[in-house]
Design a protein around this motif. Sequence first.
Motif, PDB file in Angstrom:
ATOM      1  N   GLY A  35     -18.751 -58.195  10.501  1.00 39.48           N
ATOM      2  CA  GLY A  35     -17.977 -56.768  10.157  1.00 39.48           C
ATOM      3  C   GLY A  35     -18.319 -55.219  11.262  1.00 39.48           C
ATOM      4  N   TYR A  36     -19.460 -55.170  11.028  1.00 39.09           N
ATOM      5  CA  TYR A  36     -19.711 -53.705  11.242  1.00 39.09           C
ATOM      6  C   TYR A  36     -20.171 -53.647  12.772  1.00 39.09           C
ATOM      7  CZ  TYR A  36     -18.629 -53.267   6.483  1.00 39.09           C
ATOM      8  OH  TYR A  36     -18.921 -53.410   5.426  1.00 39.09           O
ATOM      9  N   GLU A  37     -20.014 -54.735  13.737  1.00 38.69           N
ATOM     10  CA  GLU A  37     -21.069 -55.156  14.901  1.00 38.69           C
ATOM     11  C   GLU A  37     -20.541 -53.531  15.907  1.00 38.69           C
ATOM     12  OE1 GLU A  37     -21.545 -58.047  18.227  1.00 38.69           O
ATOM     13  OE2 GLU A  37     -20.225 -58.122  16.931  1.00 38.69           O
ATOM     14  N   ARG A  38     -19.371 -52.978  15.283  1.00 40.35           N
ATOM     15  CA  ARG A  38     -19.202 -51.592  16.437  1.00 40.35           C
ATOM     16  C   ARG A  38     -19.542 -50.832  16.238  1.00 40.35           C
ATOM     17  NH1 ARG A  38     -12.043 -52.630  15.643  1.00 40.35           N
ATOM     18  NH2 ARG A  38     -12.769 -53.046  14.046  1.00 40.35           N
ATOM     19  N   LEU A  39     -19.960 -50.512  14.608  1.00 39.72           N
ATOM     20  CA  LEU A  39     -20.701 -49.248  14.245  1.00 39.72           C
ATOM     21  C   LEU A  39     -22.380 -49.294  14.464  1.00 39.72           C
ATOM     22  CD1 LEU A  39     -18.947 -48.760  10.318  1.00 39.72           C
ATOM     23  CD2 LEU A  39     -19.099 -47.382  12.699  1.00 39.72           C
ATOM     24  N   LEU A  40     -22.504 -50.390  14.548  1.00 37.41           N
ATOM     25  CA  LEU A  40     -24.149 -50.756  13.916  1.00 37.41           C
ATOM     26  C   LEU A  40     -24.694 -50.644  15.841  1.00 37.41           C
ATOM     27  CD1 LEU A  40     -25.194 -53.423  11.468  1.00 37.41           C
ATOM     28  CD2 LEU A  40     -25.749 -50.788  11.333  1.00 37.41           C
ATOM     29  N   LYS A  41     -25.993 -50.268  16.228  1.00 34.10           N
ATOM     30  CA  LYS A  41     -26.493 -50.073  18.025  1.00 34.10           C
ATOM     31  C   LYS A  41     -28.230 -50.200  17.819  1.00 34.10           C
ATOM     32  CE  LYS A  41     -23.647 -45.603  18.839  1.00 34.10           C
ATOM     33  NZ  LYS A  41     -23.736 -44.204  20.230  1.00 34.10           N
ATOM     34  N   ASP A  42     -28.691 -50.759  16.777  1.00 26.97           N
ATOM     35  CA  ASP A  42     -29.592 -50.920  16.751  1.00 26.97           C
ATOM     36  C   ASP A  42     -29.870 -52.793  16.534  1.00 26.97           C
ATOM     37  OD1 ASP A  42     -31.030 -51.038  13.358  1.00 26.97           O
ATOM     38  OD2 ASP A  42     -28.625 -50.544  13.806  1.00 26.97           O
TER      39      ASP A  42
ATOM     40  N   GLY B 221     -26.796 -54.939   4.365  1.00 30.27           N
ATOM     41  CA  GLY B 221     -26.314 -53.942   5.425  1.00 30.27           C
ATOM     42  C   GLY B 221     -27.691 -52.662   5.456  1.00 30.27           C
ATOM     43  N   ALA B 222     -28.189 -53.000   4.493  1.00 29.56           N
ATOM     44  CA  ALA B 222     -29.500 -52.075   4.327  1.00 29.56           C
ATOM     45  C   ALA B 222     -30.419 -52.671   3.739  1.00 29.56           C
ATOM     46  CB  ALA B 222     -28.826 -51.058   2.796  1.00 29.56           C
ATOM     47  N   GLY B 223     -31.436 -53.793   4.372  1.00 26.67           N
ATOM     48  CA  GLY B 223     -32.215 -54.793   4.348  1.00 26.67           C
ATOM     49  C   GLY B 223     -33.424 -54.103   4.231  1.00 26.67           C
ATOM     50  N   TYR B 224     -33.528 -53.254   5.033  1.00 31.96           N
ATOM     51  CA  TYR B 224     -35.034 -52.235   5.307  1.00 31.96           C
ATOM     52  C   TYR B 224     -34.936 -51.978   3.770  1.00 31.96           C
ATOM     53  CZ  TYR B 224     -31.608 -48.064   5.828  1.00 31.96           C
ATOM     54  OH  TYR B 224     -30.861 -47.452   5.414  1.00 31.96           O
ATOM     55  N   MET B 225     -33.797 -52.040   2.906  1.00 30.54           N
ATOM     56  CA  MET B 225     -34.055 -51.300   1.198  1.00 30.54           C
ATOM     57  C   MET B 225     -34.051 -52.325   0.436  1.00 30.54           C
ATOM     58  SD  MET B 225     -31.741 -48.061   1.640  1.00 30.54           S
ATOM     59  CE  MET B 225     -31.618 -47.454   0.138  1.00 30.54           C
ATOM     60  N   PHE B 226     -33.263 -53.320   0.902  1.00 26.46           N
ATOM     61  CA  PHE B 226     -33.326 -54.046  -0.697  1.00 26.46           C
ATOM     62  C   PHE B 226     -34.358 -55.268  -0.283  1.00 26.46           C
ATOM     63  CE2 PHE B 226     -29.294 -52.243  -0.937  1.00 26.46           C
ATOM     64  CZ  PHE B 226     -28.674 -51.030  -2.879  1.00 26.46           C
ATOM     65  N   LYS B 227     -35.102 -55.537  -1.374  1.00 26.85           N
ATOM     66  CA  LYS B 227     -35.910 -56.945  -1.366  1.00 26.85           C
ATOM     67  C   LYS B 227     -35.223 -58.051  -2.191  1.00 26.85           C
ATOM     68  CE  LYS B 227     -38.389 -54.394   1.713  1.00 26.85           C
ATOM     69  NZ  LYS B 227     -37.533 -54.487   2.790  1.00 26.85           N
ATOM     70  N   ASP B 228     -35.758 -59.228  -2.419  1.00 24.78           N
ATOM     71  CA  ASP B 228     -35.424 -59.752  -2.987  1.00 24.78           C
ATOM     72  C   ASP B 228     -33.492 -60.565  -3.649  1.00 24.78           C
ATOM     73  OD1 ASP B 228     -38.665 -60.654  -3.504  1.00 24.78           O
ATOM     74  OD2 ASP B 228     -38.510 -58.894  -4.954  1.00 24.78           O
ATOM     75  N   LEU B 229     -32.909 -60.316  -2.783  1.00 22.58           N
ATOM     76  CA  LEU B 229     -31.688 -60.289  -2.238  1.00 22.58           C
ATOM     77  C   LEU B 229     -31.462 -61.974  -3.718  1.00 22.58           C
ATOM     78  CD1 LEU B 229     -30.380 -59.351   0.408  1.00 22.58           C
ATOM     79  CD2 LEU B 229     -30.555 -58.156  -1.091  1.00 22.58           C
TER      80      LEU B 229
ATOM     81  N   THR C  17     -17.831 -44.485   5.652  1.00 20.12           N
ATOM     82  CA  THR C  17     -18.787 -44.660   7.030  1.00 20.12           C
ATOM     83  C   THR C  17     -18.717 -46.214   7.099  1.00 20.12           C
ATOM     84  OG1 THR C  17     -19.979 -45.166   5.737  1.00 20.12           O
ATOM     85  CG2 THR C  17     -20.175 -42.866   6.117  1.00 20.12           C
ATOM     86  N   GLY C  18     -18.245 -47.068   6.529  1.00 20.93           N
ATOM     87  CA  GLY C  18     -18.390 -48.509   7.388  1.00 20.93           C
ATOM     88  C   GLY C  18     -16.837 -48.572   7.598  1.00 20.93           C
ATOM     89  N   LEU C  19     -15.545 -47.328   8.356  1.00 22.10           N
ATOM     90  CA  LEU C  19     -14.514 -47.960   8.654  1.00 22.10           C
ATOM     91  C   LEU C  19     -14.799 -47.420  10.109  1.00 22.10           C
ATOM     92  CD1 LEU C  19     -11.959 -45.791   5.979  1.00 22.10           C
ATOM     93  CD2 LEU C  19     -12.176 -48.248   6.459  1.00 22.10           C
ATOM     94  N   HIS C  20     -13.848 -48.329  11.181  1.00 18.06           N
ATOM     95  CA  HIS C  20     -14.178 -48.066  11.946  1.00 18.06           C
ATOM     96  C   HIS C  20     -12.693 -47.670  12.831  1.00 18.06           C
ATOM     97  CE1 HIS C  20     -14.578 -48.808  16.736  1.00 18.06           C
ATOM     98  NE2 HIS C  20     -15.991 -48.973  16.317  1.00 18.06           N
ATOM     99  N   PRO C  21     -11.726 -45.981  13.269  1.00 18.77           N
ATOM    100  CA  PRO C  21     -13.314 -45.255  13.167  1.00 18.77           C
ATOM    101  C   PRO C  21     -13.558 -44.681  12.029  1.00 18.77           C
ATOM    102  CG  PRO C  21     -11.033 -45.105  14.240  1.00 18.77           C
ATOM    103  CD  PRO C  21     -11.207 -46.138  14.211  1.00 18.77           C
TER     104      PRO C  21
ATOM    105  N   ARG D  63     -27.065 -48.610   9.163  1.00 12.50           N
ATOM    106  CA  ARG D  63     -27.197 -47.804   9.603  1.00 12.50           C
ATOM    107  C   ARG D  63     -26.370 -46.736  10.224  1.00 12.50           C
ATOM    108  NH1 ARG D  63     -32.830 -50.929  10.835  1.00 12.50           N
ATOM    109  NH2 ARG D  63     -34.240 -49.837   9.440  1.00 12.50           N
ATOM    110  N   PHE D  64     -25.649 -46.140   9.494  1.00 15.39           N
ATOM    111  CA  PHE D  64     -23.923 -45.161  10.115  1.00 15.39           C
ATOM    112  C   PHE D  64     -24.617 -43.828  10.075  1.00 15.39           C
ATOM    113  CE2 PHE D  64     -21.685 -49.007   7.584  1.00 15.39           C
ATOM    114  CZ  PHE D  64     -22.267 -50.037   9.080  1.00 15.39           C
ATOM    115  N   PRO D  65     -23.664 -42.956  11.332  1.00 14.60           N
ATOM    116  CA  PRO D  65     -23.354 -41.452  10.616  1.00 14.60           C
ATOM    117  C   PRO D  65     -23.248 -41.537   8.917  1.00 14.60           C
ATOM    118  CG  PRO D  65     -23.096 -42.227  13.057  1.00 14.60           C
ATOM    119  CD  PRO D  65     -22.845 -43.401  12.024  1.00 14.60           C
TER     120      PRO D  65
END
Length: 298
Positions: free
Chosen positions: A37-44, A53-61, A143-147, A180-182
């Motif tokens: 759903g967000y592939e067009r916004l993400l580059k990494d 979406g913020a998997g580096y922040m949230f643990k034990d979902l 920030t999750g909209l495209h554009p 990881r969006f602007p």
Amino acid sequence: MSSTGFDGLSTPHPMDRIGVVDLMLGVPPNRDAWFAGYERLLKDDQSRKFGHGAGYMFKDLPRVDGTVDFLAYLLAEMDRWGIDKGLLPVSFGDTWGTRGIAEHPDRLHGSFLVDPNLGMQGVRDLRRAVAELGVVAAACFPTGLHPQVNIGDPAMYPIHAACCELGIPIFINAGVPGPRFPFGPQHVEHLDRVCYDFPELVLVTRHGAEPWENLMVKLMLKWPGLHYSTSAFAPKHYPTAIIDYANTRGIDKVMYAGYFPSGLSLERIMTEMRDVPFRPHVWPKFLRENALRILNLK
């Protein structure tokens, strides 16, 4: 709930006898397909591997019990942790939201995600959602909209105007987003112009407003219609500036929102909540009364 509290602790707490209103309940997240759903916004490349979406922040979902009907499971969790009512995302043809608010109108209420990129069709969709689905709030993830669309962009103004005319609040993500969006479209400073141009608008921020929480407090002092909800933050991470504001001049402006089942369990939220240093008279406003007021619920 007993006088010992819903979590079995022996010390009574001001929150124990409040029928909580959760301003951000969710539906079962698709952990495997969120990236699409967000592939067009993400580059990494790393984001492709996250289950959030913020998997580096949230643990034990949170794990959703797939052996039972989700609505039954959700209501059972709400009962277990003292949640009387909740705001649930609703869309046309969805699986859970529309059914949830139709079958449990005393417990579940709908919010509708708006996309200003659709122009007037987005406004018509919102009006239809209110008229046909009975939703009580709009929501937007700039920030999750495209554009991406700035909170104060002219494209948002027809949505803001429609919310004023419909008499519903709009919930808007503000601050640096987890994915990881602007972050530019969600800078808290953009709220100032919106509140200036729409003094009738009831606007509630989501997801922290960090690192501009002090500016957020200044703007809430300035604008009567601007509010703050605590979504996507575990209580031990609530910003100090927001707690201090709720304990003083912001008692009517700060309200509880969770993040279940997207990123936080109700067990973690409600267990940690007991340690938040709100003053006793703040708890009913924070957990229930402010939400009922802004959603126009009796």
